[in-house]
Write an enzyme that holds these catalytic residues in place. Structure first.
Site, short mmCIF file in Angstrom:
data_model
loop_
_atom_site.label_atom_id
_atom_site.label_comp_id
_atom_site.label_asym_id
_atom_site.label_seq_id
_atom_site.Cartn_x
_atom_site.Cartn_y
_atom_site.Cartn_z
N SER A 192 -7.61 8.36 -8.59
CA SER A 192 -7.06 8.92 -7.35
C SER A 192 -6.51 10.31 -7.62
O SER A 192 -7.26 11.19 -8.05
CB SER A 192 -6.02 7.97 -6.77
OG SER A 192 -5.68 8.33 -5.45
N GLU A 304 -12.87 1.76 -0.64
CA GLU A 304 -11.83 2.74 -0.95
C GLU A 304 -10.79 2.86 0.16
O GLU A 304 -9.59 2.99 -0.11
CB GLU A 304 -12.47 4.12 -1.18
CG GLU A 304 -13.25 4.24 -2.47
CD GLU A 304 -12.36 4.38 -3.69
OE1 GLU A 304 -11.12 4.34 -3.54
OE2 GLU A 304 -12.89 4.53 -4.79
N HIS A 399 -8.95 0.65 -3.00
CA HIS A 399 -8.63 1.82 -3.82
C HIS A 399 -7.67 1.40 -4.94
O HIS A 399 -6.59 0.89 -4.68
CB HIS A 399 -7.96 2.85 -2.90
CG HIS A 399 -7.69 4.19 -3.51
ND1 HIS A 399 -8.69 5.03 -3.93
CD2 HIS A 399 -6.52 4.85 -3.73
CE1 HIS A 399 -8.15 6.16 -4.38
NE2 HIS A 399 -6.83 6.07 -4.28
#
Length: 495
Positions: A192, A304, A399
């Site tokens: 990320s 995600e 995610h």
């Protein structure tokens, strides 16, 4: 023995852990909003048996959305946060071990190297040295202002959190051999915001030679609208003015809680293109700024946006149309119809597919440009396994879902009820990552083969209990790529 003094850690079976080692001076008082300064040497032996404080941030120790306790900060937060952690095999191999350096995620406003799923013990037991680190976040890490730029023209001013990451990499070059690590075999990795940090450091001329391989999980550059200096400084001026201060220097004596009390939750202050540390963004748009030519491993999860986008996989047709308009411009109506037909009229499934393809398109947009200008291979993955836990059906492979699998930290969440299949998948995924850390190639005998990306027929590894090699781009993906290449500063839901 480090260059600043001796440290004493913990023996944890096959692994030694050295926690909370300072790699730079505390960035407080007159050092607030300045480049990281050297650590003052100490005498005697410093205990390195517990984590140092995490960067100042709002904390939610019980977690939120799909991110349960093991994904979030659990310890003290402080402006004094520039610490790193080292896990190393207790029994030294014949030669020094390769090094994995992990940069945490959290939208540049949250996170820590001590988050439970990042613990390096399990990977270190398999013969690598693992380093996790903290860096300044939010307004303390990324405030930009003309006065700050004037104070430090050599560094460009601002991007203090990225400067911290560089300082940690230099510390590793200077000290990791004492922990059994090889400073000539460093893999930089993150997820990320950590993945975006990896891309920025790969692109940065200041980071050349500090690492030799790179892993970027769930952070394709074209999905991150990084501001230029003028935009970032204008926002910084507005913030300083809102506190009725003449300059940032006037705020260096403020208590950190008073400094941050007016800020809304979520990301506001992030890295900027400063022309020095980060010369251009996205990096693939400017071939002369592609940076370090090192092997890279990149990828994403299948869902995600499930915890980030309130409209994700819902039955709102207007939300699907709006998503595709952002992704594909004038091609959106035809794509919406194609997705609906492919999903038998299921709008939620069409939204899921379109969201997945946007991430794949962004990943390919970056990779295709890099492959055209560098010599090192790129390996791409798609993590397609929903971990057990709260609302598994809703969140899927969310995610960050792959991180405990590749870090071998499923034990950090015993309440999730991981099965033998989960543990087998973790063993496979971590073996791919360890192979890459050791050699720059994730493959080894007896494993499902993982081909490097080919710009003629791009293929990726689908990481699941039944791993397969699959095409990276559908026809819809290619149309999204075409639009992204015409409009490179997309709005993202990464935060």
């Amino acid at each position: 023995m480090t260059r600043a003094g001796d440290v004493e850690g913990l023996r944890l079976g096959e692994v030694e852990a050295f926690l909370g080692i300072p790699y730079a001076a505390a960035p407080v008082g007159p050092l607030r909003w300045r480049p990281p300064a050297p650590v003052a040497p100490w005498t005697g032996v410093r205990a390195a048996t517990q984590y140092g404080p995490s960067a100042w941030q709002a904390v939610m120790p019980e977690g939120f959305g799909p991110w349960t306790r093991e994904y979030v900060v659990q310890d003290e937060v402080s402006e004094d946060c520039l610490y790193l952690n080292v896990w190393t095999p207790a029994t030294r191999a014949a030669g020094p071990c390769p090094v994995l350096v992990w940069i945490h995620g959290g939208a540049f406003c949250q996170g820590s190297g001590s988050v439970p799923i990042y613990e390096g013990r399990a990977l270190a037991a398999q013969g690598v040295v693992v380093v996790t680190l903290n860096y300044r976040l939010g307004v303390l890490g990324f405030l930009s202002h003309p006065a700050l730029s004037q104070e430090d023209p050599a560094q460009g001013g601002g991007n203090f959190g990225l400067q911290d990451q560089l300082a940690a990499l230099r510390w590793i070059q200077d000290n990791i051999a004492a922990f059994g690590g090889n400073p000539g075999a460093v893999t930089l990795a993150g997820q990320s915001a950590g993945a975006l940090s990896v891309h920025m450091l790969v692109a940065s001329p200041r980071a050349r030679g500090l690492f030799h391989r790179a892993i970027a999980q769930s952070g394709p550059p074209t999905l991150a609208p990084i501001r230029n200096r003028a935009e970032a400084e204008a926002d910084g001026c507005a913030f300083v003015d809102s506190l009725q201060a003449a300059t940032p220097d006037a705020l260096r004596s403020w208590p950190v809680a008073a400094l941050t009390r007016t800020l809304a939750p979520g990301p506001r202050f992030m890295p900027m293109v400063d022309g020095v540390l980060l010369p251009a963004w996205p990096p693939q748009r400017s071939p002369q700024h592609l940076g370090s030519d090192v092997p890279m491993l990149v990828g994403q999860t299948a869902d995600e946006n499930s915890g980030l986008d309130p409209a994700y996989a819902g039955d709102d047709g207007t939300a699907l149309d709006a998503l595709l308009q952002r992704q594909a411009g004038s091609a959106a109506p035809a794509l919406a119809e194609a997705y609906r037909q492919a999903c038998a009229g299921d709008t939620g499934a069409a939204y899921h597919a379109a969201s997945r393809d946007a991430w794949l398109a962004a990943l390919w947009d970056w990779a295709s440009q890099r492959l055209g200008h560098t010599h090192s291979p790129v390996y791409a993955y798609h993590f397609d396994h929903a971990p057990p836990g709260p609302e598994t059906q809703r969140y899927g492979a969310f995610h960050t879902a792959e991180v405990p699998y590749v870090m071998s930290t499923l034990h950090a969440a015993p309440d999730r009820g991981y099965s033998s299949d989960d543990h087998a998948l973790s063993a496979l995924a971590s073996r791919y990552w360890l192979n890459f850390v050791r050699t720059g190639n994730p493959n080894s005998p007896g494993m499902p083969p993982w081909p490097a990306l080919d710009d003629r027929v791009p293929r990726m590894l689908r990481i699941a209990p039944d791993p397969t090699v699959e095409p990276m781009l559908s026809a819809a993906c290619r149309q999204i790529v075409d639009h992204q290449q015409r409009a490179p500063t997309l709005v993202t839901l990464l935060s």
